[in-house]
Design a protein around this motif. Structure first.
Motif, PDB file in Angstrom:
ATOM      1  N   ALA A  53      -9.411   0.846   0.612  1.00 35.59           N
ATOM      2  CA  ALA A  53      -9.527   2.189   1.198  1.00 35.59           C
ATOM      3  C   ALA A  53      -8.300   3.032   0.877  1.00 35.59           C
ATOM      4  N   VAL A  54      -7.123   2.434   0.955  1.00 34.57           N
ATOM      5  CA  VAL A  54      -5.879   3.149   0.636  1.00 34.57           C
ATOM      6  C   VAL A  54      -5.915   3.618  -0.818  1.00 34.57           C
ATOM      7  N   GLU A  55      -6.338   2.733  -1.707  1.00 26.78           N
ATOM      8  CA  GLU A  55      -6.387   3.085  -3.125  1.00 26.78           C
ATOM      9  C   GLU A  55      -7.393   4.204  -3.395  1.00 26.78           C
ATOM     10  N   LEU A  56      -8.530   4.153  -2.728  1.00 23.01           N
ATOM     11  CA  LEU A  56      -9.573   5.158  -2.948  1.00 23.01           C
ATOM     12  C   LEU A  56      -9.242   6.507  -2.315  1.00 23.01           C
ATOM     13  N   ALA A  57      -8.565   6.482  -1.185  1.00 29.17           N
ATOM     14  CA  ALA A  57      -8.344   7.715  -0.420  1.00 29.17           C
ATOM     15  C   ALA A  57      -7.036   8.418  -0.756  1.00 29.17           C
ATOM     16  N   GLY A  58      -6.257   7.848  -1.647  1.00 31.23           N
ATOM     17  CA  GLY A  58      -5.004   8.524  -1.989  1.00 31.23           C
ATOM     18  C   GLY A  58      -3.932   8.380  -0.933  1.00 31.23           C
ATOM     19  N   ARG A  59      -3.861   7.215  -0.328  1.00 30.91           N
ATOM     20  CA  ARG A  59      -2.786   6.877   0.602  1.00 30.91           C
ATOM     21  C   ARG A  59      -2.738   7.791   1.836  1.00 30.91           C
ATOM     22  N   GLU A  60      -3.845   7.925   2.517  1.00 30.92           N
ATOM     23  CA  GLU A  60      -3.885   8.686   3.772  1.00 30.92           C
ATOM     24  C   GLU A  60      -3.037   7.984   4.827  1.00 30.92           C
ATOM     25  N   LEU A  62      -3.272   7.452   8.101  1.00 32.67           N
ATOM     26  CA  LEU A  62      -3.935   6.525   9.014  1.00 32.67           C
ATOM     27  C   LEU A  62      -4.263   5.211   8.310  1.00 32.67           C
ATOM     28  N   TYR A  63      -4.718   5.299   7.072  1.00 34.00           N
ATOM     29  CA  TYR A  63      -5.064   4.105   6.307  1.00 34.00           C
ATOM     30  C   TYR A  63      -3.810   3.267   6.043  1.00 34.00           C
ATOM     31  N   LEU A  64      -2.724   3.931   5.718  1.00 35.47           N
ATOM     32  CA  LEU A  64      -1.456   3.216   5.477  1.00 35.47           C
ATOM     33  C   LEU A  64      -1.010   2.464   6.729  1.00 35.47           C
ATOM     34  N   ALA A  65      -1.135   3.107   7.880  1.00 33.95           N
ATOM     35  CA  ALA A  65      -0.713   2.469   9.133  1.00 33.95           C
ATOM     36  C   ALA A  65      -1.565   1.247   9.454  1.00 33.95           C
ATOM     37  N   TRP A  66      -2.877   1.345   9.268  1.00 36.51           N
ATOM     38  CA  TRP A  66      -3.742   0.189   9.527  1.00 36.51           C
ATOM     39  C   TRP A  66      -3.469  -0.932   8.539  1.00 36.51           C
ATOM     40  N   LEU A  67      -3.220  -0.594   7.279  1.00 38.55           N
ATOM     41  CA  LEU A  67      -2.883  -1.613   6.286  1.00 38.55           C
ATOM     42  C   LEU A  67      -1.567  -2.290   6.667  1.00 38.55           C
ATOM     43  N   ALA A  68      -0.615  -1.520   7.136  1.00 33.89           N
ATOM     44  CA  ALA A  68       0.663  -2.090   7.573  1.00 33.89           C
ATOM     45  C   ALA A  68       0.458  -3.106   8.693  1.00 33.89           C
ATOM     46  N   TRP A  69      -0.375  -2.761   9.662  1.00 35.25           N
ATOM     47  CA  TRP A  69      -0.653  -3.696  10.756  1.00 35.25           C
ATOM     48  C   TRP A  69      -1.327  -4.963  10.251  1.00 35.25           C
ATOM     49  N   ALA A  70      -2.247  -4.811   9.312  1.00 36.06           N
ATOM     50  CA  ALA A  70      -2.925  -5.993   8.748  1.00 36.06           C
ATOM     51  C   ALA A  70      -1.922  -6.901   8.057  1.00 36.06           C
ATOM     52  N   ILE A  71      -1.025  -6.316   7.294  1.00 33.17           N
ATOM     53  CA  ILE A  71       0.002  -7.109   6.604  1.00 33.17           C
ATOM     54  C   ILE A  71       0.917  -7.766   7.622  1.00 33.17           C
ATOM     55  N   PHE A  72       1.345  -7.014   8.623  1.00 31.67           N
ATOM     56  CA  PHE A  72       2.230  -7.578   9.644  1.00 31.67           C
ATOM     57  C   PHE A  72       1.562  -8.734  10.385  1.00 31.67           C
ATOM     58  N   ALA A  92       7.550  -0.541   5.020  1.00 27.76           N
ATOM     59  CA  ALA A  92       7.486   0.541   4.028  1.00 27.76           C
ATOM     60  C   ALA A  92       6.202   1.357   4.183  1.00 27.76           C
ATOM     61  N   LEU A  93       5.100   0.683   4.463  1.00 33.36           N
ATOM     62  CA  LEU A  93       3.833   1.393   4.661  1.00 33.36           C
ATOM     63  C   LEU A  93       3.883   2.251   5.925  1.00 33.36           C
ATOM     64  N   CYS A  94       4.493   1.739   6.990  1.00 27.13           N
ATOM     65  CA  CYS A  94       4.642   2.531   8.221  1.00 27.13           C
ATOM     66  C   CYS A  94       5.498   3.769   7.955  1.00 27.13           C
ATOM     67  N   GLU A  95       6.571   3.583   7.219  1.00 27.34           N
ATOM     68  CA  GLU A  95       7.434   4.718   6.893  1.00 27.34           C
ATOM     69  C   GLU A  95       6.687   5.753   6.049  1.00 27.34           C
ATOM     70  N   ASP A 101       2.520  11.900   8.276  1.00 25.35           N
ATOM     71  CA  ASP A 101       2.101  12.416   9.585  1.00 25.35           C
ATOM     72  C   ASP A 101       3.003  11.809  10.658  1.00 25.35           C
ATOM     73  N   SER A 102       3.999  12.564  11.068  1.00 26.52           N
ATOM     74  CA  SER A 102       4.999  12.063  12.022  1.00 26.52           C
ATOM     75  C   SER A 102       4.440  11.852  13.421  1.00 26.52           C
ATOM     76  N   ARG A 103       3.211  12.329  13.667  1.00 26.71           N
ATOM     77  CA  ARG A 103       2.599  12.156  14.982  1.00 26.71           C
ATOM     78  C   ARG A 103       1.765  10.891  15.092  1.00 26.71           C
ATOM     79  N   LEU A 104       1.700  10.101  14.026  1.00 23.54           N
ATOM     80  CA  LEU A 104       0.871   8.916  13.976  1.00 23.54           C
ATOM     81  C   LEU A 104       1.542   7.785  14.770  1.00 23.54           C
ATOM     82  N   ALA A 105       1.226   7.723  16.041  1.00 25.34           N
ATOM     83  CA  ALA A 105       1.898   6.807  16.968  1.00 25.34           C
ATOM     84  C   ALA A 105       1.793   5.346  16.565  1.00 25.34           C
TER      85      ALA A 105
END
Length: 108
Positions: A53-60, A62-72, A92-95, A101-105
């Protein structure tokens, strides 16, 4: 897990699968399936879907944050040497998500 939650996830999965049948490569549906897999602790599948999804969506963000959680969350499934890499990649993905989007809690 409650029967209502199970039914909600089952229904969501069907909707996402139907979307993919209609539009191959639909990043929203792939993200949804990855998110469901992560919530259901199917980490390998979650990583695969969320990365796609990250690759297809151009690193959105929300997608980056969910991928970060999956990796963690998979850090304990790898050896000690790879664990540091997993944690660093998740950070790095969270950053990157927060830079978009700095509001992405969930990325904090």
């Amino acid at each position: 897990e409650s029967p209502v939650l199970q039914e909600e996830r089952r229904h969501s999965r069907l909707v996402f699968q139907e979307l993919l049948l209609r539009r191959s490569g639909c990043h929203e549906a792939i993200f949804g399936l990855g998110r469901l897999a992560l919530l259901e602790r199917r980490y390998d599948e979650a990583l695969e879907k969320l990365q796609e999804a990250v690759e297809l969506a151009g690193r959105e963000a929300l997608y980056l944050a969910w991928l970060a959680w999956a990796i963690f969350l998979t850090k304990d499934a790898v050896g000690m040497l790879k664990r540091t890499g997993h944690i660093s990649r998740a950070k790095a993905l969270c950053e990157a998500a927060l830079a978009k989007d700095s509001r992405l809690a969930m990325a904090y």
